[in-house]
Write a protein that holds these residues in place. Structure first.
Motif, PDB file in Angstrom:
ATOM      1  N   VAL A 153     -31.162  22.240 -13.103  1.00 58.88           N
ATOM      2  CA  VAL A 153     -30.148  21.446 -13.812  1.00 58.88           C
ATOM      3  C   VAL A 153     -30.806  20.280 -14.536  1.00 58.88           C
ATOM      4  N   ASP A 199     -22.102  17.589 -18.660  1.00 58.76           N
ATOM      5  CA  ASP A 199     -22.250  18.764 -17.814  1.00 58.76           C
ATOM      6  C   ASP A 199     -23.253  18.513 -16.686  1.00 58.76           C
ATOM      7  N   THR A 203     -22.119  18.732 -12.795  1.00 58.75           N
ATOM      8  CA  THR A 203     -22.762  19.656 -11.865  1.00 58.75           C
ATOM      9  C   THR A 203     -23.254  18.923 -10.627  1.00 58.75           C
ATOM     10  N   HIS A 209     -19.607  24.813  -6.970  1.00 58.93           N
ATOM     11  CA  HIS A 209     -19.758  24.905  -8.406  1.00 58.93           C
ATOM     12  C   HIS A 209     -18.948  26.039  -9.028  1.00 58.93           C
TER      13      HIS A 209
END
Length: 325
Positions: A153, A199, A203, A209
């Motif tokens: 991520v 985003d 997250t 998720h």
């Protein structure tokens, strides 16, 4: 006593070219509680009011400078922690509220603690979720240290900055340095980077998720982009130019006589739980609850349930709270 439920809203000129949007709801005869949203730049979420008993509270929400319905949108000038603290006090005076409780989440806890330090006599108690002390190490974790848990991520986040800025950050400082110009352009590149920032944070905020419905699902594409720009632009501005604030923990004794409920997700990857523990250690009379299997999101599993109960306890404790010596 007969209750009077009402809804009101309006715009308040707070000076410096800024006007903030506010709304009130609930029982006009009950003690007031002001809700301080996260971000900075997150704008109010009316669903937060649903966590409180509208018969027991006069609920006040507002959009902080530069976001939501407040104007001018995305304005960074005259937009700092002291300005926001002043806006809270100006709104209290505008609404004719003598004292109120403070309900803050994430950045809203930073702002709530700063407000408590500046105006302890105006506070009745605190409901704080997802503590962010805004120290350098706290910001560095969010921008860089969390890659140890979310390497994939974090890499996508850096990809987006590199695509927008032409350079790939190699530190938290460079994340802020390289993202500044692209986010300020208000063009397609700015929107793309803002969405990537949004985003990334979203997250990190959730343990589960899988797709879950929230307030963003009802937004149009334009509204979603606007919200992302406000969040990324203002978060970057505060992290780069306004933080860290004056140390918040040493100021806690100024209002530690007041009741406080602290709620924090154990697996909060945006604001690790050691920040909540540090606040609880500085506030011996506070009630501190860590919610297992939960992260940073207000409506993560367990957090909303604990917040509802904590709000009820705060309301009871306020009735028995002793005034400052």
């Amino acid at each position: 006593m007969e209750t009077q439920e009402r809804f009101e809203d309006g715009m308040l000129d707070v000076g410096d070219g800024h006007t903030i949007y506010w709304r009130t709801q609930g029982n006009a005869q009950a003690p007031a509680i002001v809700i301080l949203h996260g971000g900075p730049g997150g704008a109010m979420n009316p669903q937060w009011a649903d966590l409180l008993d509208a018969q027991k509270w006069r609920i006040v929400l507002f959009d902080q400078r530069g976001c939501g319905r407040s104007t001018p949108f995305g304005e960074l000038r005259n937009n700092g922690l002291a300005d926001l603290v002043g806006d809270i006090e100006a709104l209290r005076e505008h609404l004719g509220i003598a004292q109120w409780a403070v309900f803050g989440g994430s950045w809203g806890t930073t702002l709530g603690l700063a407000y408590g330090a500046a105006h302890p006599s105006r506070c009745l108690g605190f409901l704080l979720r997802g503590i962010y002390l805004a120290r350098s190490e706290d910001t560095d974790w969010f921008l860089w240290g969390v890659r140890r848990v979310y390497p994939d991520v974090h890499a996508r986040f850096l990809d987006a900055i590199e695509q927008a800025a032409g350079r790939r950050p190699a530190s938290a400082r460079e994340v802020l340095e390289f993202s500044g110009a692209p986010l300020s352009r208000f063009d397609a590149t700015s929107t793309a980077l803002a969405r990537a920032w949004r985003d990334y944070e979203s997250t990190l905020s959730r343990v589960n998720h899988e797709k879950q419905e929230d307030e963003s699902d009802a937004r149009t594409e334009e509204e979603s982009s606007r919200a992302a720009i406000a969040m990324a632009l203002l978060e970057r501005h505060y992290m780069a130019d306004e933080l860290p604030p004056p140390a918040l923990l040493p100021a806690v004794p100024r209002f530690a006589h007041l009741p406080c409920q602290i709620v924090h997700g154990r697996f909060d990857m945006v604001c690790p739980a050691d920040q909540a523990q540090a606040l609880a250690d500085a506030w011996p009379g506070a009630t501190f609850q860590i919610v297992d299997a939960a992260g940073h999101w207000t409506f993560d599993p367990g957090v909303a349930t604990v917040l509802r109960e904590a709000g009820k306890r705060l309301r009871i404790e306020m009735d028995g709270a002793k005034p400052a010596a």
